[in-house]
Design a protein around this motif. Structure first.
Motif, PDB file in Angstrom:
ATOM      1  N   ASP A 113      53.096 -70.421   8.371  1.00  0.00           N
ATOM      2  CA  ASP A 113      54.157 -71.161   7.099  1.00  0.00           C
ATOM      3  C   ASP A 113      53.563 -72.563   7.195  1.00  0.00           C
ATOM      4  N   GLY A 114      52.440 -72.793   7.490  1.00  0.00           N
ATOM      5  CA  GLY A 114      51.238 -74.108   7.464  1.00  0.00           C
ATOM      6  C   GLY A 114      51.307 -74.844   6.305  1.00  0.00           C
ATOM      7  N   PHE A 115      51.929 -74.178   5.102  1.00  0.00           N
ATOM      8  CA  PHE A 115      51.485 -74.443   4.447  1.00  0.00           C
ATOM      9  C   PHE A 115      52.890 -75.414   3.586  1.00  0.00           C
ATOM     10  N   LEU A 116      54.152 -74.951   4.690  1.00  0.00           N
ATOM     11  CA  LEU A 116      55.763 -75.565   4.329  1.00  0.00           C
ATOM     12  C   LEU A 116      55.587 -76.504   4.957  1.00  0.00           C
ATOM     13  N   HIS A 117      54.986 -76.737   6.352  1.00  0.00           N
ATOM     14  CA  HIS A 117      55.378 -77.823   7.764  1.00  0.00           C
ATOM     15  C   HIS A 117      54.202 -78.695   7.987  1.00  0.00           C
ATOM     16  N   SER A 118      54.857 -79.673   7.991  1.00  0.00           N
ATOM     17  CA  SER A 118      53.699 -80.545   8.419  1.00  0.00           C
ATOM     18  C   SER A 118      54.043 -81.463   9.849  1.00  0.00           C
ATOM     19  N   ASP A 119      54.668 -80.666  10.941  1.00  0.00           N
ATOM     20  CA  ASP A 119      54.832 -80.567  11.975  1.00  0.00           C
ATOM     21  C   ASP A 119      54.539 -79.316  12.641  1.00  0.00           C
ATOM     22  N   THR A 120      54.496 -79.886  14.223  1.00  0.00           N
ATOM     23  CA  THR A 120      53.788 -79.183  15.103  1.00  0.00           C
ATOM     24  C   THR A 120      54.427 -77.751  15.743  1.00  0.00           C
ATOM     25  N   GLU A 121      55.347 -77.936  14.682  1.00  0.00           N
ATOM     26  CA  GLU A 121      56.318 -76.509  15.201  1.00  0.00           C
ATOM     27  C   GLU A 121      55.656 -75.524  14.021  1.00  0.00           C
ATOM     28  N   ILE A 122      54.473 -75.479  13.469  1.00  0.00           N
ATOM     29  CA  ILE A 122      54.136 -73.993  12.527  1.00  0.00           C
ATOM     30  C   ILE A 122      53.852 -73.388  12.847  1.00  0.00           C
ATOM     31  N   LYS A 123      53.674 -71.537  12.979  1.00  0.00           N
ATOM     32  CA  LYS A 123      53.828 -70.382  12.632  1.00  0.00           C
ATOM     33  C   LYS A 123      52.197 -70.082  12.039  1.00  0.00           C
ATOM     34  N   HIS A 124      51.232 -70.235  12.339  1.00  0.00           N
ATOM     35  CA  HIS A 124      50.031 -69.304  12.121  1.00  0.00           C
ATOM     36  C   HIS A 124      49.348 -68.453  11.894  1.00  0.00           C
ATOM     37  N   ALA A 125      48.718 -67.910  11.291  1.00  0.00           N
ATOM     38  CA  ALA A 125      48.462 -66.879  10.487  1.00  0.00           C
ATOM     39  C   ALA A 125      48.370 -65.982  11.370  1.00  0.00           C
ATOM     40  N   VAL A 126      48.531 -65.147  11.011  1.00  0.00           N
ATOM     41  CA  VAL A 126      47.701 -63.904  12.596  1.00  0.00           C
ATOM     42  C   VAL A 126      47.163 -62.614  11.150  1.00  0.00           C
ATOM     43  N   ALA A 127      45.948 -62.007  12.531  1.00  0.00           N
ATOM     44  CA  ALA A 127      45.418 -60.971  11.695  1.00  0.00           C
ATOM     45  C   ALA A 127      46.072 -59.481  12.909  1.00  0.00           C
ATOM     46  N   ASP A 128      46.568 -58.588  11.792  1.00  0.00           N
ATOM     47  CA  ASP A 128      47.006 -57.230  12.527  1.00  0.00           C
ATOM     48  C   ASP A 128      46.112 -56.352  12.283  1.00  0.00           C
ATOM     49  N   VAL A 129      45.229 -56.210  13.618  1.00  0.00           N
ATOM     50  CA  VAL A 129      43.848 -55.156  13.508  1.00  0.00           C
ATOM     51  C   VAL A 129      44.353 -53.343  13.807  1.00  0.00           C
ATOM     52  N   TYR A 130      44.382 -52.485  12.740  1.00  0.00           N
ATOM     53  CA  TYR A 130      44.613 -51.475  12.779  1.00  0.00           C
ATOM     54  C   TYR A 130      43.074 -50.704  13.160  1.00  0.00           C
ATOM     55  N   LEU A 131      42.912 -49.656  13.727  1.00  0.00           N
ATOM     56  CA  LEU A 131      41.443 -48.697  13.997  1.00  0.00           C
ATOM     57  C   LEU A 131      41.996 -47.116  13.595  1.00  0.00           C
ATOM     58  N   TRP A 132      41.104 -46.710  12.488  1.00  0.00           N
ATOM     59  CA  TRP A 132      41.090 -45.254  12.280  1.00  0.00           C
ATOM     60  C   TRP A 132      41.241 -44.630  13.707  1.00  0.00           C
ATOM     61  N   ARG A 161      46.224 -54.465  18.353  1.00  0.00           N
ATOM     62  CA  ARG A 161      46.319 -55.345  18.376  1.00  0.00           C
ATOM     63  C   ARG A 161      47.204 -56.750  17.160  1.00  0.00           C
ATOM     64  N   THR A 162      47.123 -58.123  17.708  1.00  0.00           N
ATOM     65  CA  THR A 162      47.990 -58.464  16.942  1.00  0.00           C
ATOM     66  C   THR A 162      46.778 -60.211  17.293  1.00  0.00           C
ATOM     67  N   VAL A 163      46.014 -60.652  16.433  1.00  0.00           N
ATOM     68  CA  VAL A 163      44.820 -62.340  17.208  1.00  0.00           C
ATOM     69  C   VAL A 163      45.511 -62.842  16.073  1.00  0.00           C
ATOM     70  N   PRO A 169      36.228 -58.906  19.859  1.00  0.00           N
ATOM     71  CA  PRO A 169      36.683 -57.590  19.027  1.00  0.00           C
ATOM     72  C   PRO A 169      38.128 -57.654  20.229  1.00  0.00           C
ATOM     73  N   LEU A 170      38.408 -58.632  20.749  1.00  0.00           N
ATOM     74  CA  LEU A 170      39.433 -58.503  21.263  1.00  0.00           C
ATOM     75  C   LEU A 170      40.710 -59.177  21.242  1.00  0.00           C
ATOM     76  N   GLY A 171      39.880 -60.128  20.287  1.00  0.00           N
ATOM     77  CA  GLY A 171      41.135 -61.430  19.232  1.00  0.00           C
ATOM     78  C   GLY A 171      40.327 -62.792  20.083  1.00  0.00           C
ATOM     79  N   GLN A 172      39.362 -62.423  20.919  1.00  0.00           N
ATOM     80  CA  GLN A 172      39.553 -64.401  21.505  1.00  0.00           C
ATOM     81  C   GLN A 172      38.367 -64.518  20.762  1.00  0.00           C
ATOM     82  N   THR A 173      38.920 -65.929  20.469  1.00  0.00           N
ATOM     83  CA  THR A 173      37.918 -67.138  19.788  1.00  0.00           C
ATOM     84  C   THR A 173      36.651 -67.607  20.095  1.00  0.00           C
ATOM     85  N   VAL A 174      35.367 -67.120  19.409  1.00  0.00           N
ATOM     86  CA  VAL A 174      34.231 -66.490  20.186  1.00  0.00           C
ATOM     87  C   VAL A 174      33.933 -68.107  19.527  1.00  0.00           C
ATOM     88  N   ASN A 175      34.632 -68.724  18.300  1.00  0.00           N
ATOM     89  CA  ASN A 175      33.858 -70.325  17.637  1.00  0.00           C
ATOM     90  C   ASN A 175      34.826 -71.222  16.400  1.00  0.00           C
TER      91      ASN A 175
END
Length: 193
Positions: A43-62, A72-74, A113-119
């Motif tokens: 919801d960062g496009f709606l709010h400019s405060d520090t309590e925003i909910k960032h986007a998430v990526a849900d990963v699905y494997l065949w 997992r959720t990243v 692949p574990l959802g950790q930030t590389v860079n």
């Protein structure tokens, strides 16, 4: 009064406007179709405060038989959503730009692949030469650095992103590093300026 109106008119003609709707669900699929990444906007496009909910990526494997299983959720660095997302056959996720603010903040984010930030990389890091950086196209909310006339793509263990100055940037996403390639006559960016 005429001078003020004239200056206002001249200034408004020199500023490119942006039009952004709300970000929506998006997805990416690996080249071998074994991994699907589903992006849910924050919801960062709606709010400019520090309590925003960032986007998430849900990963699905065949699962090899009947469909895709949730893995997992990243948590992404994007306050609203990335403009573009890639996933390789091993599960590395690369996001480009931020919804509503192209080119600002962490314009490139790479996750293992574990959802950790590389860079995470800002546009000023991609274009350290001030003369090159100053040639990038600016609008009301964005700093346009990618060539809209050409698509970014994964090949091997690299992501190639054509940029607006011609040439492109090669990301070694497993290492989190990149190299900026100067334009050649075949790498002219069309559709931007």
């Amino acid at each position: 009064m005429r001078l003020i109106c004239l200056l206002t008119l001249l200034f408004s003609l020199s500023v490119a406007a942006d039009k952004w709707g709300q970000p929506s669900l998006s997805s990416a699929i690996s080249e071998d179709s074994t991994i699907i990444v589903r992006i849910t906007p924050g919801d960062g496009f709606l709010h400019s405060d520090t309590e925003i909910k960032h986007a998430v990526a849900d990963v699905y494997l065949w699962n090899g038989a009947t469909g895709y299983d949730f893995q997992r959720t990243v948590n992404l660095v994007n306050p609203a959503a990335p403009l573009e997302v890639f996933v390789d056959n091993n599960g590395y996720i690369i996001t480009l730009d931020n919804w509503f603010q192209t080119g600002y903040g962490q314009a490139v984010a790479i996750y293992d692949p574990l959802g950790q930030t590389v860079n995470t990389i800002e546009v000023s890091d991609l274009f350290p030469n001030k003369a090159d950086f100053n040639q990038l196209v600016r609008s009301v909310s964005s700093l346009h650095w990618r060539c809209r006339g050409k698509s970014a793509y994964i090949f091997g263990e690299y992501l190639y992103v054509p940029h607006i100055l011609g040439g492109g940037i090669m990301f070694d996403y497993k290492k989190g590093s990149f190299e900026n390639y100067k334009p050649s006559s075949s790498e002219i960016c069309y559709g931007d300026s």
